[in-house]
Write an enzyme that holds these catalytic residues in place. Structure first.
Site, PDB file in Angstrom:
ATOM      1  N   ILE A 205      30.172  76.205  87.921  1.00  0.00           N
ATOM      2  CA  ILE A 205      30.686  77.278  87.188  1.00  0.00           C
ATOM      3  C   ILE A 205      29.739  78.016  86.343  1.00  0.00           C
ATOM      4  O   ILE A 205      28.856  77.587  85.642  1.00  0.00           O
ATOM      5  CB  ILE A 205      31.874  76.996  86.089  1.00  0.00           C
ATOM      6  CG1 ILE A 205      32.914  76.050  86.705  1.00  0.00           C
ATOM      7  CG2 ILE A 205      32.348  77.745  85.183  1.00  0.00           C
ATOM      8  CD1 ILE A 205      33.845  76.953  87.582  1.00  0.00           C
ATOM      9  N   HIS A 206      29.659  79.409  86.457  1.00  0.00           N
ATOM     10  CA  HIS A 206      28.701  80.241  85.497  1.00  0.00           C
ATOM     11  C   HIS A 206      29.012  81.779  85.799  1.00  0.00           C
ATOM     12  O   HIS A 206      28.394  82.488  84.790  1.00  0.00           O
ATOM     13  CB  HIS A 206      27.284  80.369  86.342  1.00  0.00           C
ATOM     14  CG  HIS A 206      27.028  81.146  87.496  1.00  0.00           C
ATOM     15  ND1 HIS A 206      27.305  80.659  88.505  1.00  0.00           N
ATOM     16  CD2 HIS A 206      26.585  82.281  87.429  1.00  0.00           C
ATOM     17  CE1 HIS A 206      27.252  81.671  89.485  1.00  0.00           C
ATOM     18  NE2 HIS A 206      26.678  82.670  88.917  1.00  0.00           N
TER      19      HIS A 206
END
Ligand code: UD1
Ligand code: UDP
Length: 368
Positions: A205-206
Protein backbone atom coordinates in the site's frame (compact mmCIF):
# COMPACT_ATOMS: atom_id res chain seq x y z
CA UNK A 1 22.85 9.27 -30.68
CA UNK A 2 22.85 10.49 -27.09
CA UNK A 3 19.87 9.62 -24.87
CA UNK A 4 19.18 10.78 -21.36
CA UNK A 5 16.80 8.73 -19.22
CA UNK A 6 15.30 10.43 -16.18
CA UNK A 7 14.39 8.22 -13.22
CA UNK A 8 13.70 8.88 -9.56
CA UNK A 9 11.27 6.43 -7.97
CA UNK A 10 11.38 2.68 -7.32
CA UNK A 11 9.24 1.44 -10.23
CA UNK A 12 11.25 3.57 -12.65
CA UNK A 13 14.51 1.83 -11.79
CA UNK A 14 12.87 -1.46 -12.74
CA UNK A 15 11.41 -0.15 -16.02
CA UNK A 16 14.68 1.58 -16.90
CA UNK A 17 16.63 -1.62 -16.25
CA UNK A 18 14.63 -3.46 -18.92
CA UNK A 19 15.13 -0.72 -21.53
CA UNK A 20 18.65 0.28 -20.61
CA UNK A 21 19.92 -3.26 -21.08
CA UNK A 22 18.84 -3.11 -24.73
CA UNK A 23 19.89 0.49 -25.39
CA UNK A 24 23.38 -0.06 -24.09
CA UNK A 25 23.79 -3.04 -26.41
CA UNK A 26 22.67 -0.99 -29.45
CA UNK A 27 25.61 0.25 -31.54
CA UNK A 28 25.65 4.02 -31.99
CA UNK A 29 23.60 4.71 -28.84
CA UNK A 30 24.98 6.41 -25.74
CA UNK A 31 22.56 6.35 -22.81
CA UNK A 32 23.05 8.49 -19.72
CA UNK A 33 21.01 8.08 -16.56
CA UNK A 34 19.81 10.96 -14.41
CA UNK A 35 18.46 10.02 -10.95
CA UNK A 36 16.45 12.88 -9.48
CA UNK A 37 16.82 11.48 -5.95
CA UNK A 38 13.05 11.37 -5.41
CA UNK A 39 13.58 8.01 -3.68
CA UNK A 40 16.77 7.83 -1.67
CA UNK A 41 16.57 5.18 1.09
CA UNK A 42 18.91 2.28 0.42
CA UNK A 43 15.98 -0.13 0.06
CA UNK A 44 14.02 2.27 -2.21
CA UNK A 45 16.89 3.10 -4.57
CA UNK A 46 20.41 1.68 -4.33
CA UNK A 47 19.31 -1.94 -3.96
CA UNK A 48 17.71 -1.80 -7.43
CA UNK A 49 20.87 -0.49 -9.09
CA UNK A 50 22.85 -3.28 -7.46
CA UNK A 51 20.44 -6.14 -8.16
CA UNK A 52 19.29 -5.15 -11.62
CA UNK A 53 22.81 -4.37 -12.78
CA UNK A 54 21.90 -0.87 -13.86
CA UNK A 55 24.97 1.33 -14.21
CA UNK A 56 25.45 4.01 -11.57
CA UNK A 57 23.52 7.17 -12.53
CA UNK A 58 25.62 9.70 -14.40
CA UNK A 59 23.94 12.37 -12.29
CA UNK A 60 22.18 12.11 -8.94
CA UNK A 61 20.38 15.36 -8.36
CA UNK A 62 19.64 14.58 -4.69
CA UNK A 63 16.27 16.34 -4.71
CA UNK A 64 14.63 14.20 -1.99
CA UNK A 65 11.11 14.58 -0.63
CA UNK A 66 8.86 17.63 -0.52
CA UNK A 67 5.47 19.00 -1.49
CA UNK A 68 4.53 18.48 -5.14
CA UNK A 69 5.38 22.00 -6.22
CA UNK A 70 8.65 22.23 -4.31
CA UNK A 71 9.83 18.78 -5.35
CA UNK A 72 8.87 19.12 -9.02
CA UNK A 73 10.22 22.67 -9.20
CA UNK A 74 13.62 21.72 -7.81
CA UNK A 75 13.79 18.79 -10.21
CA UNK A 76 12.88 20.98 -13.18
CA UNK A 77 15.67 23.41 -12.44
CA UNK A 78 18.31 20.73 -11.89
CA UNK A 79 17.31 18.63 -14.90
CA UNK A 80 17.42 21.68 -17.13
CA UNK A 81 21.03 22.32 -16.08
CA UNK A 82 21.97 18.76 -17.03
CA UNK A 83 20.21 19.04 -20.38
CA UNK A 84 21.93 22.34 -21.16
CA UNK A 85 25.25 20.74 -20.45
CA UNK A 86 24.77 17.34 -22.10
CA UNK A 87 22.64 18.35 -25.10
CA UNK A 88 21.03 14.93 -25.63
CA UNK A 89 19.19 13.98 -28.83
CA UNK A 90 16.25 12.56 -26.90
CA UNK A 91 15.03 12.41 -23.31
CA UNK A 92 13.31 9.27 -22.00
CA UNK A 93 10.85 9.41 -19.12
CA UNK A 94 8.99 6.55 -17.44
CA UNK A 95 5.55 6.32 -15.89
CA UNK A 96 3.79 9.01 -13.90
CA UNK A 97 5.86 10.34 -11.03
CA UNK A 98 6.94 13.90 -10.31
CA UNK A 99 10.35 12.96 -11.75
CA UNK A 100 8.60 12.02 -15.01
CA UNK A 101 6.78 15.31 -15.31
CA UNK A 102 9.85 17.37 -14.43
CA UNK A 103 11.94 15.49 -17.01
CA UNK A 104 9.36 15.92 -19.76
CA UNK A 105 8.80 19.62 -19.04
CA UNK A 106 12.49 20.45 -18.85
CA UNK A 107 13.13 18.70 -22.18
CA UNK A 108 10.15 19.94 -24.18
CA UNK A 109 10.98 23.56 -23.34
CA UNK A 110 14.47 23.04 -24.69
CA UNK A 111 13.01 21.46 -27.86
CA UNK A 112 14.54 18.10 -27.07
CA UNK A 113 12.25 15.27 -28.24
CA UNK A 114 10.64 13.45 -25.33
CA UNK A 115 9.93 9.72 -25.33
CA UNK A 116 7.36 8.60 -22.75
CA UNK A 117 7.44 4.96 -21.78
CA UNK A 118 4.13 3.77 -20.31
CA UNK A 119 2.12 6.44 -22.12
CA UNK A 120 -1.67 6.61 -22.27
CA UNK A 121 -2.60 5.21 -18.87
CA UNK A 122 -5.58 6.89 -17.30
CA UNK A 123 -7.48 6.45 -14.06
CA UNK A 124 -9.78 9.37 -14.97
CA UNK A 125 -9.33 10.51 -11.38
CA UNK A 126 -7.86 13.97 -11.56
CA UNK A 127 -7.26 14.03 -7.81
CA UNK A 128 -4.43 11.54 -8.19
CA UNK A 129 -1.09 13.32 -8.62
CA UNK A 130 -0.08 10.55 -11.02
CA UNK A 131 -3.02 11.30 -13.35
CA UNK A 132 -1.98 14.95 -13.68
CA UNK A 133 1.62 13.89 -14.30
CA UNK A 134 0.66 11.37 -16.98
CA UNK A 135 -1.63 13.63 -18.95
CA UNK A 136 0.84 16.53 -18.98
CA UNK A 137 3.72 14.23 -19.87
CA UNK A 138 1.83 12.58 -22.72
CA UNK A 139 0.91 15.94 -24.18
CA UNK A 140 4.55 17.08 -24.00
CA UNK A 141 5.92 13.96 -25.68
CA UNK A 142 7.00 13.30 -29.26
CA UNK A 143 7.18 9.54 -28.94
CA UNK A 144 4.53 7.81 -26.88
CA UNK A 145 5.09 4.17 -26.02
CA UNK A 146 1.74 2.69 -25.06
CA UNK A 147 1.86 -0.62 -23.17
CA UNK A 148 -1.68 -1.73 -24.03
CA UNK A 149 -4.47 -1.26 -26.55
CA UNK A 150 -6.50 0.56 -23.87
CA UNK A 151 -3.66 3.06 -23.40
CA UNK A 152 -3.35 3.58 -27.16
CA UNK A 153 -7.06 4.32 -27.45
CA UNK A 154 -6.91 6.80 -24.55
CA UNK A 155 -4.22 8.76 -26.40
CA UNK A 156 -6.10 8.78 -29.70
CA UNK A 157 -9.22 9.96 -27.89
CA UNK A 158 -7.23 12.92 -26.53
CA UNK A 159 -6.25 13.93 -30.06
CA UNK A 160 -2.62 12.84 -30.01
CA UNK A 161 -1.40 12.14 -33.55
CA UNK A 162 -1.37 8.44 -34.38
CA UNK A 163 2.14 8.54 -35.85
CA UNK A 164 3.57 9.53 -32.48
CA UNK A 165 2.08 6.53 -30.68
CA UNK A 166 3.68 3.09 -30.67
CA UNK A 167 2.03 0.07 -29.12
CA UNK A 168 5.04 -1.83 -27.79
CA UNK A 169 3.79 -3.88 -24.84
CA UNK A 170 4.84 -3.41 -21.26
CA UNK A 171 8.48 -3.08 -20.23
CA UNK A 172 7.57 -4.47 -16.81
CA UNK A 173 6.68 -7.72 -18.52
CA UNK A 174 10.20 -7.83 -20.00
CA UNK A 175 11.54 -7.27 -16.47
CA UNK A 176 9.22 -9.87 -14.92
CA UNK A 177 10.40 -12.54 -17.37
CA UNK A 178 14.09 -11.72 -17.10
CA UNK A 179 14.33 -11.16 -13.36
CA UNK A 180 11.61 -13.67 -12.39
CA UNK A 181 13.97 -16.44 -13.45
CA UNK A 182 16.91 -14.82 -11.65
CA UNK A 183 14.79 -14.44 -8.49
CA UNK A 184 13.95 -18.16 -8.48
CA UNK A 185 17.67 -18.92 -8.62
CA UNK A 186 18.97 -16.32 -6.19
CA UNK A 187 16.33 -15.12 -3.71
CA UNK A 188 16.22 -16.74 -0.27
CA UNK A 189 13.37 -14.59 1.01
CA UNK A 190 10.94 -17.47 1.59
CA UNK A 191 13.45 -19.26 3.80
CA UNK A 192 14.35 -16.03 5.59
CA UNK A 193 10.71 -15.25 6.39
CA UNK A 194 9.86 -18.95 6.92
CA UNK A 195 7.06 -18.85 4.38
CA UNK A 196 5.66 -21.81 2.50
CA UNK A 197 4.73 -21.30 -1.18
CA UNK A 198 1.07 -20.42 -1.77
CA UNK A 199 0.38 -20.07 1.94
CA UNK A 200 0.26 -16.29 2.43
CA UNK A 201 -1.28 -13.05 1.20
CA UNK A 202 1.20 -10.39 0.03
CA UNK A 203 0.23 -6.75 0.56
CA UNK A 204 1.60 -3.40 -0.61
CA UNK A 205 0.00 0.00 0.00
CA UNK A 206 1.46 3.41 -0.80
CA UNK A 207 -1.02 5.55 -2.79
CA UNK A 208 -1.67 8.97 -1.31
CA UNK A 209 -5.43 8.36 -1.44
CA UNK A 210 -4.99 5.39 0.96
CA UNK A 211 -2.10 6.56 3.15
CA UNK A 212 -3.21 10.15 3.67
CA UNK A 213 -6.77 9.29 4.65
CA UNK A 214 -6.95 7.89 8.17
CA UNK A 215 -10.34 6.24 7.63
CA UNK A 216 -9.21 4.36 4.53
CA UNK A 217 -5.91 3.32 6.09
CA UNK A 218 -7.73 2.10 9.19
CA UNK A 219 -10.21 0.13 7.05
CA UNK A 220 -7.28 -1.50 5.23
CA UNK A 221 -5.41 -2.38 8.42
CA UNK A 222 -8.49 -3.71 10.21
CA UNK A 223 -9.60 -5.65 7.15
CA UNK A 224 -6.15 -7.20 6.75
CA UNK A 225 -6.03 -8.07 10.46
CA UNK A 226 -9.22 -10.06 9.99
CA UNK A 227 -7.79 -11.81 6.92
CA UNK A 228 -4.67 -12.49 9.01
CA UNK A 229 -6.73 -14.76 11.28
CA UNK A 230 -7.14 -17.19 8.36
CA UNK A 231 -3.97 -16.80 6.36
CA UNK A 232 -0.59 -15.12 7.05
CA UNK A 233 -0.34 -11.60 5.65
CA UNK A 234 3.12 -10.34 4.58
CA UNK A 235 3.36 -6.59 4.12
CA UNK A 236 6.55 -4.85 2.92
CA UNK A 237 5.87 -1.30 4.07
CA UNK A 238 6.65 1.70 1.84
CA UNK A 239 8.24 4.55 3.90
CA UNK A 240 5.27 6.81 3.17
CA UNK A 241 2.93 4.16 4.59
CA UNK A 242 5.06 3.53 7.67
CA UNK A 243 4.93 7.25 8.45
CA UNK A 244 1.15 7.29 7.96
CA UNK A 245 0.68 4.21 10.18
CA UNK A 246 2.68 5.96 12.89
CA UNK A 247 0.79 9.22 12.41
CA UNK A 248 -2.62 7.56 12.77
CA UNK A 249 -1.43 5.26 15.60
CA UNK A 250 -2.06 2.18 13.51
CA UNK A 251 1.43 0.73 13.48
CA UNK A 252 1.10 -1.37 16.62
CA UNK A 253 -2.40 -2.47 15.65
CA UNK A 254 -1.04 -3.65 12.31
CA UNK A 255 2.05 -5.30 13.79
CA UNK A 256 -0.03 -7.34 16.20
CA UNK A 257 -1.45 -9.52 13.42
CA UNK A 258 0.37 -8.72 10.18
CA UNK A 259 3.92 -9.51 9.14
CA UNK A 260 5.24 -5.98 8.55
CA UNK A 261 8.66 -5.90 6.92
CA UNK A 262 10.81 -3.18 5.37
CA UNK A 263 10.61 -2.68 1.60
CA UNK A 264 12.47 -5.49 -0.14
CA UNK A 265 14.67 -5.55 -3.23
CA UNK A 266 13.14 -6.47 -6.57
CA UNK A 267 14.37 -10.08 -6.63
CA UNK A 268 12.89 -10.79 -3.20
CA UNK A 269 9.69 -8.97 -4.17
CA UNK A 270 9.27 -10.97 -7.33
CA UNK A 271 9.91 -14.17 -5.38
CA UNK A 272 7.29 -13.17 -2.79
CA UNK A 273 4.84 -12.39 -5.59
CA UNK A 274 5.36 -15.64 -7.46
CA UNK A 275 4.72 -17.65 -4.33
CA UNK A 276 1.81 -15.67 -2.88
CA UNK A 277 -1.64 -17.17 -2.73
CA UNK A 278 -3.12 -13.74 -3.35
CA UNK A 279 -1.82 -10.20 -3.65
CA UNK A 280 -3.66 -7.16 -2.25
CA UNK A 281 -2.23 -3.85 -3.38
CA UNK A 282 -2.78 -0.32 -4.60
CA UNK A 283 0.41 -0.35 -6.69
CA UNK A 284 0.24 -0.17 -10.47
CA UNK A 285 3.34 -2.31 -10.98
CA UNK A 286 2.38 -4.94 -8.44
CA UNK A 287 -1.09 -5.41 -10.01
CA UNK A 288 0.56 -6.35 -13.29
CA UNK A 289 3.23 -8.52 -11.72
CA UNK A 290 0.49 -10.48 -9.94
CA UNK A 291 -0.93 -11.23 -13.38
CA UNK A 292 2.46 -12.00 -14.95
CA UNK A 293 2.86 -14.71 -12.33
CA UNK A 294 -0.85 -15.62 -12.49
CA UNK A 295 -1.56 -14.80 -8.87
CA UNK A 296 -5.06 -13.45 -8.11
CA UNK A 297 -5.05 -9.79 -7.14
CA UNK A 298 -7.27 -7.47 -5.16
CA UNK A 299 -6.70 -3.79 -5.90
CA UNK A 300 -7.63 -1.62 -2.94
CA UNK A 301 -8.84 1.34 -5.00
CA UNK A 302 -11.96 2.57 -6.77
CA UNK A 303 -10.38 2.46 -10.21
CA UNK A 304 -7.37 1.07 -12.04
CA UNK A 305 -5.33 2.06 -15.07
CA UNK A 306 -4.95 -1.63 -15.91
CA UNK A 307 -8.56 -2.36 -16.85
CA UNK A 308 -7.64 -5.43 -18.89
CA UNK A 309 -6.83 -7.29 -15.69
CA UNK A 310 -10.28 -6.68 -14.27
CA UNK A 311 -11.90 -7.68 -17.57
CA UNK A 312 -9.89 -10.91 -17.71
CA UNK A 313 -10.90 -11.78 -14.16
CA UNK A 314 -7.41 -11.65 -12.58
CA UNK A 315 -7.95 -8.46 -10.64
CA UNK A 316 -10.81 -7.29 -8.48
CA UNK A 317 -11.33 -3.70 -7.43
CA UNK A 318 -12.22 -3.32 -3.77
CA UNK A 319 -12.94 0.06 -2.32
CA UNK A 320 -11.21 0.28 1.08
CA UNK A 321 -13.87 2.22 2.89
CA UNK A 322 -15.00 -0.34 5.47
CA UNK A 323 -12.93 -3.19 6.96
CA UNK A 324 -15.75 -5.65 6.15
CA UNK A 325 -15.49 -4.83 2.43
CA UNK A 326 -11.74 -5.45 2.45
CA UNK A 327 -12.19 -8.82 4.19
CA UNK A 328 -14.99 -9.91 1.89
CA UNK A 329 -13.12 -8.83 -1.25
CA UNK A 330 -9.98 -10.72 -0.28
CA UNK A 331 -11.69 -13.87 0.97
CA UNK A 332 -13.91 -14.06 -2.12
CA UNK A 333 -10.91 -13.69 -4.40
CA UNK A 334 -9.03 -16.42 -2.54
CA UNK A 335 -11.65 -18.89 -3.69
CA UNK A 336 -12.62 -17.37 -7.06
CA UNK A 337 -11.94 -19.27 -10.30
CA UNK A 338 -8.80 -18.38 -12.28
CA UNK A 339 -8.98 -15.57 -14.81
CA UNK A 340 -8.94 -15.94 -18.59
CA UNK A 341 -5.61 -16.93 -20.21
CA UNK A 342 -4.80 -14.01 -22.48
CA UNK A 343 -1.83 -11.63 -22.40
CA UNK A 344 -2.50 -7.98 -23.26
CA UNK A 345 1.07 -6.85 -22.41
CA UNK A 346 3.06 -7.90 -25.47
CA UNK A 347 5.73 -10.53 -25.99
CA UNK A 348 8.32 -9.52 -23.42
CA UNK A 349 10.36 -7.65 -26.07
CA UNK A 350 9.16 -4.09 -25.42
CA UNK A 351 12.71 -2.93 -24.72
CA UNK A 352 13.80 -3.97 -28.23
CA UNK A 353 10.77 -2.36 -29.88
CA UNK A 354 11.37 0.88 -28.00
CA UNK A 355 15.07 0.94 -28.86
CA UNK A 356 14.23 0.52 -32.55
CA UNK A 357 11.70 3.38 -32.54
CA UNK A 358 14.03 5.67 -30.60
CA UNK A 359 16.77 5.06 -33.09
CA UNK A 360 14.63 5.48 -36.21
CA UNK A 361 12.65 8.45 -35.01
CA UNK A 362 13.27 11.49 -37.20
CA UNK A 363 13.02 14.78 -35.40
CA UNK A 364 10.41 16.91 -37.08
CA UNK A 365 9.87 19.95 -34.96
CA UNK A 366 7.51 21.42 -37.53
CA UNK A 367 5.09 18.79 -36.30
CA UNK A 368 5.38 19.66 -32.64
C1 UD1 B 1 5.96 8.14 -5.69
C2 UD1 B 1 5.10 8.51 -6.89
C3 UD1 B 1 4.07 7.42 -7.13
C4 UD1 B 1 4.74 6.06 -7.25
C5 UD1 B 1 5.62 5.81 -6.04
C6 UD1 B 1 6.39 4.53 -6.22
C7 UD1 B 1 4.72 10.91 -7.26
C8 UD1 B 1 3.76 12.02 -7.10
N1 UD1 B 1 4.38 9.74 -6.65
O1 UD1 B 1 5.11 8.11 -4.56
O2 UD1 B 1 3.38 7.69 -8.33
O3 UD1 B 1 3.75 5.08 -7.34
O4 UD1 B 1 6.56 6.88 -5.90
O5 UD1 B 1 6.84 4.03 -5.01
O6 UD1 B 1 5.74 11.05 -7.89
N2 UD1 B 1 10.17 8.53 1.56
C9 UD1 B 1 11.20 8.08 2.34
N3 UD1 B 1 12.28 7.53 1.69
C10 UD1 B 1 12.38 7.45 0.34
C11 UD1 B 1 11.31 7.95 -0.42
C12 UD1 B 1 10.21 8.47 0.20
O7 UD1 B 1 11.16 8.13 3.56
O8 UD1 B 1 13.39 6.94 -0.18
C13 UD1 B 1 8.96 9.08 2.26
C14 UD1 B 1 9.06 10.59 2.52
O9 UD1 B 1 8.44 10.85 3.74
C15 UD1 B 1 8.22 11.16 1.39
C16 UD1 B 1 7.16 10.10 1.20
O10 UD1 B 1 7.81 8.86 1.44
O11 UD1 B 1 7.67 12.41 1.72
C17 UD1 B 1 6.56 10.09 -0.19
O12 UD1 B 1 7.58 10.00 -1.19
P1 UD1 B 1 7.33 10.60 -2.65
O13 UD1 B 1 8.48 10.24 -3.52
O14 UD1 B 1 6.94 12.03 -2.58
O15 UD1 B 1 6.03 9.84 -3.14
P2 UD1 B 1 5.70 8.29 -3.11
O16 UD1 B 1 4.55 8.10 -2.19
O17 UD1 B 1 6.91 7.49 -2.90
N1 UDP C 1 8.65 -3.51 -5.26
C1 UDP C 1 9.85 -3.93 -4.69
N2 UDP C 1 9.92 -4.03 -3.32
C2 UDP C 1 8.87 -3.73 -2.50
C3 UDP C 1 7.66 -3.30 -3.11
C4 UDP C 1 7.58 -3.18 -4.47
O1 UDP C 1 10.81 -4.22 -5.41
O2 UDP C 1 9.02 -3.84 -1.28
C5 UDP C 1 8.57 -3.39 -6.73
C6 UDP C 1 7.43 -4.15 -7.34
O3 UDP C 1 7.80 -5.48 -7.59
C7 UDP C 1 7.17 -3.36 -8.61
C8 UDP C 1 7.51 -1.95 -8.22
O4 UDP C 1 8.31 -2.04 -7.05
O5 UDP C 1 8.04 -3.75 -9.65
C9 UDP C 1 6.25 -1.19 -7.96
O6 UDP C 1 6.55 0.01 -7.36
P1 UDP C 1 5.52 0.80 -6.46
O7 UDP C 1 4.47 -0.12 -5.97
O8 UDP C 1 6.33 1.53 -5.46
O9 UDP C 1 4.96 1.89 -7.47
P2 UDP C 1 3.85 1.89 -8.63
O10 UDP C 1 4.07 0.73 -9.52
O11 UDP C 1 2.51 1.88 -7.95
O12 UDP C 1 4.06 3.21 -9.29
Amino acid sequence: MKLIAIVGARPQFIKAAAVSRVLRATPGVQEMLVHTGQHYDENMSEVFFRELEIPEPDYNLGIGSGSHGAQTGRMLESIEEVLFKEKPDRVIVYGDTNSTLAGALAAVKLHIPVAHIEAGLRSFNQRMPEEVNRVLTDHSSDLLFAPTQVALENLLREGIAEERIHLVGDVMYDAALYYGEKARRESRVLERLELKPKSYVLVTIHRAENTDDSLRLRAIVEGLREVGKNVPVVFPVHPRTRKALERYRLLEVAEARLRLIDPVGYLDMVMLEQNARLIATDSGGVQKEAFFYRVPCVTLREETEWLELVDLGWNKLVSPIMPEGVVEGILNSLYAPRGIEENPYGDGNSGELIAKCLFNFQVDLSNT
